[in-house]
Write a protein that holds these residues in place. Structure first.
Motif, PDB file in Angstrom:
ATOM      1  N   ASP A  36     -24.462 -97.795 -65.081  1.00 58.97           N
ATOM      2  CA  ASP A  36     -23.556 -98.329 -66.096  1.00 58.97           C
ATOM      3  C   ASP A  36     -23.464 -97.385 -67.289  1.00 58.97           C
ATOM      4  N   GLY A  38     -20.912 -96.554 -71.078  1.00 60.72           N
ATOM      5  CA  GLY A  38     -19.914 -97.065 -72.005  1.00 60.72           C
ATOM      6  C   GLY A  38     -19.691 -96.091 -73.132  1.00 60.72           C
ATOM      7  N   THR A  41     -13.245 -93.817 -75.718  1.00 61.38           N
ATOM      8  CA  THR A  41     -11.928 -94.008 -75.113  1.00 61.38           C
ATOM      9  C   THR A  41     -11.181 -92.670 -75.056  1.00 61.38           C
ATOM     10  N   SER A  44     -12.018 -91.468 -71.713  1.00 58.10           N
ATOM     11  CA  SER A  44     -12.037 -92.441 -70.616  1.00 58.10           C
ATOM     12  C   SER A  44     -11.038 -92.143 -69.504  1.00 58.10           C
ATOM     13  N   THR A  48     -12.872 -92.266 -65.988  1.00 52.73           N
ATOM     14  CA  THR A  48     -12.419 -93.268 -65.025  1.00 52.73           C
ATOM     15  C   THR A  48     -11.947 -92.611 -63.731  1.00 52.73           C
ATOM     16  N   ASN A  62     -20.035 -97.454 -63.192  1.00 51.85           N
ATOM     17  CA  ASN A  62     -19.286 -98.489 -63.910  1.00 51.85           C
ATOM     18  C   ASN A  62     -19.179 -98.078 -65.373  1.00 51.85           C
ATOM     19  N   TYR A  63     -17.975 -97.669 -65.799  1.00 44.48           N
ATOM     20  CA  TYR A  63     -17.796 -97.175 -67.168  1.00 44.48           C
ATOM     21  C   TYR A  63     -16.877 -98.102 -67.946  1.00 44.48           C
ATOM     22  N   GLN A  64     -17.332 -98.521 -69.114  1.00 43.79           N
ATOM     23  CA  GLN A  64     -16.550 -99.376 -70.003  1.00 43.79           C
ATOM     24  C   GLN A  64     -16.125 -98.569 -71.225  1.00 43.79           C
ATOM     25  N   ALA A  65     -14.822 -98.383 -71.384  1.00 38.83           N
ATOM     26  CA  ALA A  65     -14.295 -97.624 -72.524  1.00 38.83           C
ATOM     27  C   ALA A  65     -14.198 -98.555 -73.731  1.00 38.83           C
ATOM     28  N   ASN A  66     -15.293 -98.644 -74.490  1.00 34.62           N
ATOM     29  CA  ASN A  66     -15.335 -99.567 -75.619  1.00 34.62           C
ATOM     30  C   ASN A  66     -15.491 -98.859 -76.959  1.00 34.62           C
ATOM     31  N   VAL A  80     -26.735-100.028 -71.468  1.00 32.76           N
ATOM     32  CA  VAL A  80     -26.096 -99.094 -70.539  1.00 32.76           C
ATOM     33  C   VAL A  80     -27.091 -98.003 -70.174  1.00 32.76           C
TER      34      VAL A  80
END
Length: 501
Positions: A36, A38, A41, A44, A48, A62-66, A80
């Motif tokens: 994981d 994060g 952006t 990203s 992604t 699993n990447y979250q662009a936050n 993460v």
């Protein structure tokens, strides 16, 4: 016959391996393990894409662009496995009012880390400006004028300062709508660092106005000001500017977001006296002026002031923050997956950088990444850097091959510009004086705001063309594996039948 088939199969596998770059698969111990991440952006689009690429080899990312700030917080909060950020951990992180709120460096000590470069690119200034019913695509700005727009000192598009940068353009008397990030953002930090360095008087005056220290440094949280609009994440600011009802809007965002939407970005005046676009070549050239600290972080003053006429000044690279111990939530099984992911994006993944709106990392930054992988528990051994299929190493992307900018991109002094309406020529939107920059003249043309010279192409090999050729060769070889044995068998039966008769 069996020998022939084996050789064809081996050849097909070899071609597949070559065109896949680093051929990565999850080991039995790490199969089913998800890593994981994060943060940024700005990065990203690339992250992604790369995560989707390695998923085909069974690696789960699993990447979250936050946002960069959230990514760093999630890292030291043990939420993460890795983070991506445009700036490193801050020893004295401040909020939008200048109040010190946390010491990220101290909080992250329980999870020792290493910085490594992940992707390079240009922070662009995407805008939506319609003149006489047509979208204007050749806006040119200097650092001072850009800073005045994003500090509220310039609030109408026909301001004399903008007009002086764009002589002959019938700039409309409509409000400028500066669009800033509402969340903690590495893009904000990069842009404010640029203004603090290259437009210090304007930035300091703004800081005093909004209650920040007069000589305030870069900030991840952009202070709102009269006339500004705040939106969350890179995708949010880009979508806001691109909306058809937001004529006059402008924002700062990684170039890939403008490219996705086919919107123009500002041609920014560089230290060489030319207006430059954030192309892959312009970013790579500018980054030759970067200084790299021993910990892998970057010092960008030399990038902002790179005298090369081809350089795009607001260029940088973002960091992956990767763990160097198995402090929770990390493990050696996750290290195997993360290490293979890093080796992929440092090498084969960089072939897609320019297509996605970024610039491939140069060899010295790839080496920094390789050195970092060696510190990640459970990561695989790094290969020889010469085997890395990064286009800056294979020679497919050579910054020295970039042509000089056209003479029309050079800043010229324009006398007698008193307002946006004075000096109009024929009332044609997007036409500068008599040079017709929005059309074709003397072998030059503007495409999405970028001035290209037809007689001097960049002469770069297309990754997509290479990929198509690779897939064609694979298809031919696999086809021969499938169809050659039966065809050969038929021929042999006919030969035996003929001989027996």
């Amino acid at each position: 016959m069996m020998l022939f088939t084996r050789r064809l199969t081996a050849a097909a596998v070899s071609v597949i391996t070559i065109f896949s770059g680093v051929f990565l698969t999850a080991s039995p111990a790490s199969a089913g393990v998800t890593v994981d991440g994060g943060g940024s952006t700005w990065s990203s689009i690339a992250v992604t894409q790369w995560a989707a690429d390695v998923a085909r080899q069974g690696l789960s990312i699993n990447y979250q662009a936050n946002g960069s700030t959230a990514g760093r917080v999630f890292y030291y909060s043990e939420q993460v496995d890795f983070a991506v950020s445009e700036i490193p951990f801050q020893a004295e992180y401040r909020d939008a009012t200048g109040t010190a709120i946390t010491n990220e460096v101290a909080l992250a000590q329980k999870r020792p880390w290493v910085y490594l470069p992940i992707v390079a690119g240009g922070t662009s200034f995407m805008y939506n400006l319609v003149i006489n019913g047509k979208r204007f695509t050749d806006l040119r700005l200097s650092p001072d004028v850009l800073a005045k727009i994003f500090t509220g000192a310039i609030n109408r598009w026909n301001d004399p300062a903008i007009a002086s940068e764009n002589p002959g353009v019938a700039l409309p008397a409509i409000p400028v709508k500066p669009t800033i990030r509402s969340d903690g953002s590495g893009t904000t930090a990069q842009f404010t660092a640029y203004m603090a360095s290259e437009a210090p008087a304007i930035w300091s005056a703004f800081c005093r106005k909004v209650g920040l220290p007069a000589n305030c440094p870069a900030t991840s949280l952009y202070p709102e000001f009269e006339g500004s609009t705040a939106q969350q994440f890179s995708d949010g600011v880009a979508a806001f500017v691109a909306a058809p009802y937001n004529n006059g809007a402008i924002t700062y965002v990684e170039y890939g977001y403008a490219k996705q939407r086919s919107f123009p970005v500002v041609s920014l005046l560089n230290a060489g006296g030319y207006y430059a676009q954030p192309t892959a070549q312009a970013v790579a050239i500018a980054l030759q002026g970067a200084r790299i600290n021993p910990d892998g972080t970057q010092v960008l003053a030399g990038v902002y002031r790179n005298p090369d006429a081809r350089a795009y000044p607001v260029s940088s690279y973002s960091y992956m923050i990767a763990p160097t111990t198995t402090a929770k939530p990390f493990s050696t099984e996750k290290g195997d997956v993360l290490g293979k992911f890093i080796l992929y994006f440092l090498c084969a993944g960089q072939q897609k950088a320019a297509q996605l709106g970024y610039s491939p990392l140069p060899k010295n930054l790839v080496q920094l990444g390789f050195d970092a992988v060696a510190k990640i528990p459970g990561a695989p051994a790094v290969p020889a850097i010469e085997s890395c299929s990064n286009p800056t190493i294979t020679g497919d992307f050579i910054t020295g091959a970039a042509p000089p900018p056209p003479a029309s991109a050079k800043k010229v002094a324009v006398a007698g510009i008193g307002s946006g309406s004075s000096g109009q020529t024929g009332g044609a939107s997007g036409v500068i004086g008599g040079t017709g920059v929005s059309g074709v003249i003397s072998g030059e043309r503007v495409v999405d705001g970028q001035l290209l010279t037809a007689s001097k192409p960049l002469n770069l090999k297309s990754s997509s063309d290479q990929g198509a050729l690779g897939y064609l060769l694979i298809a031919l070889l696999l086809g021969s594996v499938v169809f050659a044995p039966p065809l050969t068998a038929v021929a042999m039966r006919r030969r035996r039948a003929k001989s027996s008769s």
